[in-house]
Design a protein around this motif. Sequence first.
Motif, PDB file in Angstrom:
ATOM      1  N   ARG A   1       0.824  -1.215   0.000  1.00  0.00           N
ATOM      2  CA  ARG A   1       0.000   0.000   0.000  1.00  0.00           C
ATOM      3  C   ARG A   1       0.858   1.266   0.000  1.00  0.00           C
ATOM      4  O   ARG A   1       0.533   2.247  -0.670  1.00  0.00           O
ATOM      5  CB  ARG A   1      -0.953  -0.005   1.194  1.00  0.00           C
ATOM      6  N   GLU A   2       1.936   1.256   0.772  1.00  0.00           N
ATOM      7  CA  GLU A   2       2.802   2.436   0.796  1.00  0.00           C
ATOM      8  C   GLU A   2       3.394   2.687  -0.591  1.00  0.00           C
ATOM      9  O   GLU A   2       3.462   3.824  -1.055  1.00  0.00           O
ATOM     10  CB  GLU A   2       3.924   2.266   1.825  1.00  0.00           C
ATOM     11  N   GLY A   3       3.822   1.621  -1.249  1.00  0.00           N
ATOM     12  CA  GLY A   3       4.358   1.763  -2.593  1.00  0.00           C
ATOM     13  C   GLY A   3       3.327   2.300  -3.559  1.00  0.00           C
ATOM     14  O   GLY A   3       3.633   3.120  -4.440  1.00  0.00           O
ATOM     15  N   GLU A   4       2.084   1.844  -3.393  1.00  0.00           N
ATOM     16  CA  GLU A   4       1.010   2.323  -4.269  1.00  0.00           C
ATOM     17  C   GLU A   4       0.768   3.814  -4.041  1.00  0.00           C
ATOM     18  O   GLU A   4       0.515   4.571  -4.983  1.00  0.00           O
ATOM     19  CB  GLU A   4      -0.271   1.536  -3.985  1.00  0.00           C
ATOM     20  N   ASN A   5       0.874   4.236  -2.794  1.00  0.00           N
ATOM     21  CA  ASN A   5       0.706   5.647  -2.483  1.00  0.00           C
ATOM     22  C   ASN A   5       1.826   6.484  -3.101  1.00  0.00           C
ATOM     23  O   ASN A   5       1.582   7.574  -3.643  1.00  0.00           O
ATOM     24  CB  ASN A   5       0.681   5.836  -0.960  1.00  0.00           C
ATOM     25  N   ILE A   6       3.049   5.974  -3.047  1.00  0.00           N
ATOM     26  CA  ILE A   6       4.176   6.691  -3.645  1.00  0.00           C
ATOM     27  C   ILE A   6       4.011   6.773  -5.156  1.00  0.00           C
ATOM     28  O   ILE A   6       4.416   7.758  -5.781  1.00  0.00           O
ATOM     29  CB  ILE A   6       5.511   6.034  -3.253  1.00  0.00           C
ATOM     30  N   CYS A   7       3.387   5.751  -5.755  1.00  0.00           N
ATOM     31  CA  CYS A   7       3.087   5.813  -7.196  1.00  0.00           C
ATOM     32  C   CYS A   7       2.362   7.106  -7.542  1.00  0.00           C
ATOM     33  O   CYS A   7       2.717   7.810  -8.504  1.00  0.00           O
ATOM     34  CB  CYS A   7       2.215   4.632  -7.615  1.00  0.00           C
ATOM     35  N   TYR A   8       1.344   7.417  -6.767  1.00  0.00           N
ATOM     36  CA  TYR A   8       0.535   8.608  -7.063  1.00  0.00           C
ATOM     37  C   TYR A   8       1.262   9.894  -6.687  1.00  0.00           C
ATOM     38  O   TYR A   8       0.994  10.947  -7.286  1.00  0.00           O
ATOM     39  CB  TYR A   8      -0.832   8.494  -6.389  1.00  0.00           C
ATOM     40  N   GLU A   9       2.180   9.829  -5.735  1.00  0.00           N
ATOM     41  CA  GLU A   9       3.021  10.999  -5.469  1.00  0.00           C
ATOM     42  C   GLU A   9       3.903  11.292  -6.679  1.00  0.00           C
ATOM     43  O   GLU A   9       4.106  12.454  -7.053  1.00  0.00           O
ATOM     44  CB  GLU A   9       3.875  10.753  -4.224  1.00  0.00           C
ATOM     45  N   VAL A  10       4.445  10.232  -7.287  1.00  0.00           N
ATOM     46  CA  VAL A  10       5.268  10.396  -8.490  1.00  0.00           C
ATOM     47  C   VAL A  10       4.423  10.925  -9.644  1.00  0.00           C
ATOM     48  O   VAL A  10       4.823  11.853 -10.359  1.00  0.00           O
ATOM     49  CB  VAL A  10       5.925   9.053  -8.878  1.00  0.00           C
ATOM     50  N   ILE A  11       3.243  10.341  -9.836  1.00  0.00           N
ATOM     51  CA  ILE A  11       2.344  10.777 -10.912  1.00  0.00           C
ATOM     52  C   ILE A  11       2.017  12.260 -10.760  1.00  0.00           C
ATOM     53  O   ILE A  11       2.090  13.037 -11.730  1.00  0.00           O
ATOM     54  CB  ILE A  11       1.047   9.940 -10.912  1.00  0.00           C
ATOM     55  N   ASP A  12       1.654  12.674  -9.548  1.00  0.00           N
ATOM     56  CA  ASP A  12       1.290  14.077  -9.310  1.00  0.00           C
ATOM     57  C   ASP A  12       2.458  15.006  -9.611  1.00  0.00           C
ATOM     58  O   ASP A  12       2.273  16.086 -10.191  1.00  0.00           O
ATOM     59  CB  ASP A  12       0.826  14.264  -7.870  1.00  0.00           C
ATOM     60  N   ALA A  13       3.666  14.612  -9.205  1.00  0.00           N
ATOM     61  CA  ALA A  13       4.844  15.456  -9.440  1.00  0.00           C
ATOM     62  C   ALA A  13       5.116  15.610 -10.930  1.00  0.00           C
ATOM     63  O   ALA A  13       5.336  16.723 -11.424  1.00  0.00           O
ATOM     64  CB  ALA A  13       6.062  14.863  -8.732  1.00  0.00           C
ATOM     65  N   VAL A  14       5.070  14.501 -11.660  1.00  0.00           N
ATOM     66  CA  VAL A  14       5.366  14.540 -13.101  1.00  0.00           C
ATOM     67  C   VAL A  14       4.290  15.310 -13.853  1.00  0.00           C
ATOM     68  O   VAL A  14       4.574  16.090 -14.773  1.00  0.00           O
ATOM     69  CB  VAL A  14       5.516  13.115 -13.656  1.00  0.00           C
ATOM     70  N   ARG A  15       3.044  15.129 -13.436  1.00  0.00           N
ATOM     71  CA  ARG A  15       1.947  15.775 -14.161  1.00  0.00           C
ATOM     72  C   ARG A  15       1.902  17.286 -13.976  1.00  0.00           C
ATOM     73  O   ARG A  15       1.164  17.963 -14.680  1.00  0.00           O
ATOM     74  CB  ARG A  15       0.613  15.140 -13.762  1.00  0.00           C
ATOM     75  N   GLU A  16       2.660  17.814 -13.056  1.00  0.00           N
ATOM     76  CA  GLU A  16       2.757  19.268 -12.947  1.00  0.00           C
ATOM     77  C   GLU A  16       3.456  19.875 -14.157  1.00  0.00           C
ATOM     78  O   GLU A  16       3.263  21.047 -14.474  1.00  0.00           O
ATOM     79  CB  GLU A  16       3.480  19.659 -11.660  1.00  0.00           C
ATOM     80  N   VAL A  17       4.271  19.066 -14.848  1.00  0.00           N
ATOM     81  CA  VAL A  17       4.996  19.576 -16.024  1.00  0.00           C
ATOM     82  C   VAL A  17       4.661  18.805 -17.296  1.00  0.00           C
ATOM     83  O   VAL A  17       5.011  19.237 -18.397  1.00  0.00           O
ATOM     84  CB  VAL A  17       6.525  19.521 -15.794  1.00  0.00           C
ATOM     85  N   ASN A  18       3.997  17.669 -17.156  1.00  0.00           N
ATOM     86  CA  ASN A  18       3.721  16.822 -18.325  1.00  0.00           C
ATOM     87  C   ASN A  18       2.457  16.010 -18.056  1.00  0.00           C
ATOM     88  O   ASN A  18       2.476  15.083 -17.259  1.00  0.00           O
ATOM     89  CB  ASN A  18       4.909  15.886 -18.580  1.00  0.00           C
TER      90      ASN A  18
END
Length: 255
Positions: free
Chosen positions: A129-146
Motif C-alpha cells: 500500500r505504501e508503494g502504491e501511495n508513492i506511485c501517485y506521489e510520483v504521478i502528481d509530481a510529473v503531471r505538474e509539467v507533463n
Amino acid sequence: SSGINAEYGCMKVALMVAEKPSLAASIAKILSHGSADYRKGRSGSCPVHEFESSLNGERVKIKMTSVCGHVMSLDFSSKFNNWDAVDPLELFTAKTVQKEATPKLHIVDHLQAEGRGAVYLVLWLDCDREGENICYEVIDAVREVNRIADANIYRAKFSAITDVDIKRAFNNLGRPNENEALSVDARQALDLRLGCAFTRFQTRFFQGKYGDLDSNLISYGPCQTPTLGFCVDRHDQIQTFTPEPYWIIETSIIS
C-alpha cells in the motif's frame, strides 16, 4: 507534451521510477542486459540509467531513476503550530497540507526534470500500500509539467529482484491502484491528527502533576502507544516471574 525529446530524436521516452536508487540500478541492469548508461540527475541521491528497449511494441528510450521513499508528507498549516493558541480538539478538523518529505533531496524537481517530454511512465515502487501511495506521489509530481495520459501510466508488479521476476513484470505491466493509495492517505491523516492532538493534550495534562515530566514531550501515536503497552506488559511479566523447577529428558545413543 508530444513526448518527442530533441535529445533522443524521434524516439519516444519512457520514464521508469523505483522506490530507491539501488533498486533502480538493479532493474536497469537486468532490462538493459548490463548496457545502461549512467548519469547524475537533479537529485544527487537518485542517478538516472538510460537504455533502449521495447514497450508497447515499439522501440523507446528508457530513463530509469528512483525516489527515496515517500516524496510527500502530510502536515498542518503553520497557524496550527502554536500549542498555546490552538486547542488540541481543533486538530481533528484543521486544514492539512502536502509538503515535500525531504526538501534537501530535491526529489520533486528531479522527477519533473526527467518527466518532461516522456510519453510513458512506468512505476516500479514496492508492491504494497505504501508503494502504491508513492506511485501517485510520483504521478502528481510529473503531471505538474507533463500531462501524461492515464493510458500511458503503468505499474510493474514484482516480488523479487531476479532476472525472471523483473522481465516478467516488465512484460506484464498493469495499472496503479488508486484505492490502495487513498487508504494510505487516510491512514496518514489519522496518524497526524490523533498523534498531534493527543500528544499536545497529554503533555499539557501531565505538566505540574509529576515533576520529572514537566519539561518533556509526552508523545502519543496510534502505533507507538499500543506497542509501548506490549513492551510494558512484557516487562511486568519478567519482573513478576517466579521461577519454578522443571525437568528435561536427555537421550544418549550407545552404538
